[in-house]
Every structure is written in C-alpha cells, then in structure tokens.
Design a protein around this motif. Structure first.
Motif, short mmCIF file in Angstrom:
data_model
loop_
_atom_site.label_atom_id
_atom_site.label_comp_id
_atom_site.label_asym_id
_atom_site.label_seq_id
_atom_site.Cartn_x
_atom_site.Cartn_y
_atom_site.Cartn_z
N ILE A 1 74.34 87.62 57.78
CA ILE A 1 73.07 87.47 58.49
C ILE A 1 73.33 87.20 59.97
CG2 ILE A 1 71.03 86.00 58.75
CD1 ILE A 1 71.21 85.56 55.65
N PHE A 2 74.25 86.29 60.27
CA PHE A 2 74.55 85.93 61.65
C PHE A 2 74.97 87.16 62.46
CE2 PHE A 2 77.53 84.54 64.97
CZ PHE A 2 76.72 83.65 65.66
N GLU A 3 75.81 87.99 61.89
CA GLU A 3 76.33 89.16 62.60
C GLU A 3 75.30 90.27 62.75
OE1 GLU A 3 79.28 89.57 64.13
OE2 GLU A 3 79.85 87.53 63.59
N ASN A 4 74.24 90.27 61.95
CA ASN A 4 73.29 91.39 61.93
C ASN A 4 71.84 90.96 62.12
OD1 ASN A 4 75.08 93.75 60.94
ND2 ASN A 4 75.57 92.08 59.56
N GLN A 5 71.58 89.72 62.48
CA GLN A 5 70.21 89.24 62.48
C GLN A 5 69.36 89.86 63.57
OE1 GLN A 5 70.17 84.93 62.76
NE2 GLN A 5 71.92 84.93 64.09
N PRO A 6 68.10 90.13 63.24
CA PRO A 6 67.51 90.01 61.91
C PRO A 6 67.98 91.16 61.02
CG PRO A 6 65.88 90.90 63.40
CD PRO A 6 67.11 90.63 64.22
N ILE A 7 68.23 90.84 59.75
CA ILE A 7 68.74 91.81 58.80
C ILE A 7 67.79 91.91 57.61
CG2 ILE A 7 70.18 90.06 57.70
CD1 ILE A 7 72.21 92.22 57.00
N LYS A 8 67.64 93.09 57.10
CA LYS A 8 66.81 93.29 55.91
C LYS A 8 67.50 92.63 54.72
CE LYS A 8 65.05 97.73 57.46
NZ LYS A 8 65.00 99.17 57.20
N GLN A 9 66.69 92.04 53.84
CA GLN A 9 67.25 91.41 52.65
C GLN A 9 68.03 92.42 51.81
OE1 GLN A 9 64.99 88.30 50.68
NE2 GLN A 9 65.36 89.32 48.72
N GLN A 10 67.55 93.66 51.74
CA GLN A 10 68.26 94.68 50.96
C GLN A 10 69.61 95.01 51.60
OE1 GLN A 10 67.49 95.91 47.85
NE2 GLN A 10 69.58 96.64 48.06
N VAL B 1 68.13 79.53 56.42
CA VAL B 1 67.70 80.90 56.71
C VAL B 1 66.19 80.91 56.82
CG1 VAL B 1 67.53 83.23 55.72
CG2 VAL B 1 69.69 81.99 55.59
N LYS B 2 65.70 81.69 57.76
CA LYS B 2 64.25 81.90 57.87
C LYS B 2 63.96 83.36 57.58
CE LYS B 2 64.61 82.33 62.88
NZ LYS B 2 64.28 81.74 64.16
N THR B 3 62.79 83.61 57.04
CA THR B 3 62.38 84.98 56.72
C THR B 3 61.19 85.35 57.60
OG1 THR B 3 60.85 84.31 54.98
CG2 THR B 3 63.14 84.75 54.34
N LEU C 1 65.77 88.63 57.67
CA LEU C 1 66.41 87.32 57.59
C LEU C 1 67.12 86.98 58.89
CD1 LEU C 1 68.21 87.99 54.19
CD2 LEU C 1 65.95 86.96 54.52
N ALA C 2 67.09 85.70 59.23
CA ALA C 2 67.85 85.19 60.38
C ALA C 2 68.28 83.77 60.06
CB ALA C 2 66.99 85.22 61.65
N LEU C 3 69.36 83.33 60.68
CA LEU C 3 69.82 81.96 60.49
C LEU C 3 69.02 81.00 61.35
CD1 LEU C 3 73.74 82.04 60.45
CD2 LEU C 3 72.17 81.96 58.52
#
Length: 155
Positions: free
Chosen positions: A57-66, A92-94, A106-108
C-alpha cells in the motif's frame, strides 16, 4: 542428507519428506512465520501478511484493494479480511475511486506508517538471524533458485 533429521527425535525419518524441496520450503516458511509473529506481538497486533500489505500500500497508494490482493496472491475475501483488520486497527484508510464508486482505494494512515517502520525493522532483524546459518552467497543462490522456479510457473 546427514544423519540429523528435521523431525522431532521421537519421529522416524521420512525420506519422502526430507528429500522434497517444496515440503522443506513450507516447513522453513512456517518456522520463520511463527518466529516473526512472536516477535511482532511484542510491538503490535500485526501479522506478517498485514505488514507485507502495508508495504505494498505504501509503495502504491492509493491502491485498489484488488491490486493489493493480486500482489499478495490472495483471493478477494482474504484480501478484504486483511484490509478490514488493518482498517480496524487504524493503520489503513479506505476511500472510493472517483472513476468507479464500486472500487475501494487504500492508503496508509500515519499510525500505519509508524507500525510499518517499527515492525519492518523487527522482521528484518529476525530474518537476518533466521537465515544467518547460510552464507551471503548461499542466501543469494537460494533467492535466485526460488525466483527461477517462480518465474517458470508464473501465469
């Protein structure tokens, strides 16, 4: 293999298992996970899988849950359960994707970033101690061989 056995002293040797690299990798992974989880519990109620998820998540935020599920090679329900547990802990926040309201991003949180930082150090130290029985060259060779086998079966 030497006369030493990977099994408890009261169990007889089973060459069918002792000569199976996949069985040995499974046991080694399980031993490492148990050791890491014990050490992580001293810092937070976090699993190795959650921590891996936080890194992704950290490396790709915001990232899709899928996308997170795809990185971790999880099915949809396992990814949802992992994310729900991280959200419940405040790591994590959505949010909804503006382009597709059905998509969860998703993001941290700051707390998640702090847990990731502290617990990653614990995992690194534990992995270093755990694999200290191998030389640096052996560790590199093990990684190379695992990568080679994974790429040969990558879909």
């Amino acid at each position: 293999m030497s006369t030493d056995s990977i099994f408890a002293k009261d169990l007889r040797r089973l060459p069918v298992l002792e000569n199976s690299p996949l069985f040995l990798m499974t046991v080694l992974t399980r031993l490492h996970r148990n050791l890491v989880h014990g050490k992580l519990r001293e810092h937070a109620d976090v699993t190795l899988e959650m921590l891996l998820g936080m890194h992704i998540i950290f490396e790709n935020q915001p990232i899709k849950q899928q996308s997170l599920a795809n990185y971790l090679m999880y099915d949809r329900s396992t990814a949802k359960r992992t994310v729900d547990n991280m959200v419940k802990r405040g790591w994590v926040k959505t949010m909804k994707d503006d382009n597709n309201q059905k998509t969860k991003l998703l993001a941290l949180t700051e707390s998640g970033e702090e847990i990731k930082k502290v617990c990653s150090e614990v995992v690194f130290e534990t992995r270093t101690e755990f694999m200290d029985c191998l030389t640096e060259e052996e560790n590199k060779e093990l990684t190379r061989l695992c990568t080679k086998a994974l790429l040969a079966h990558h879909k």
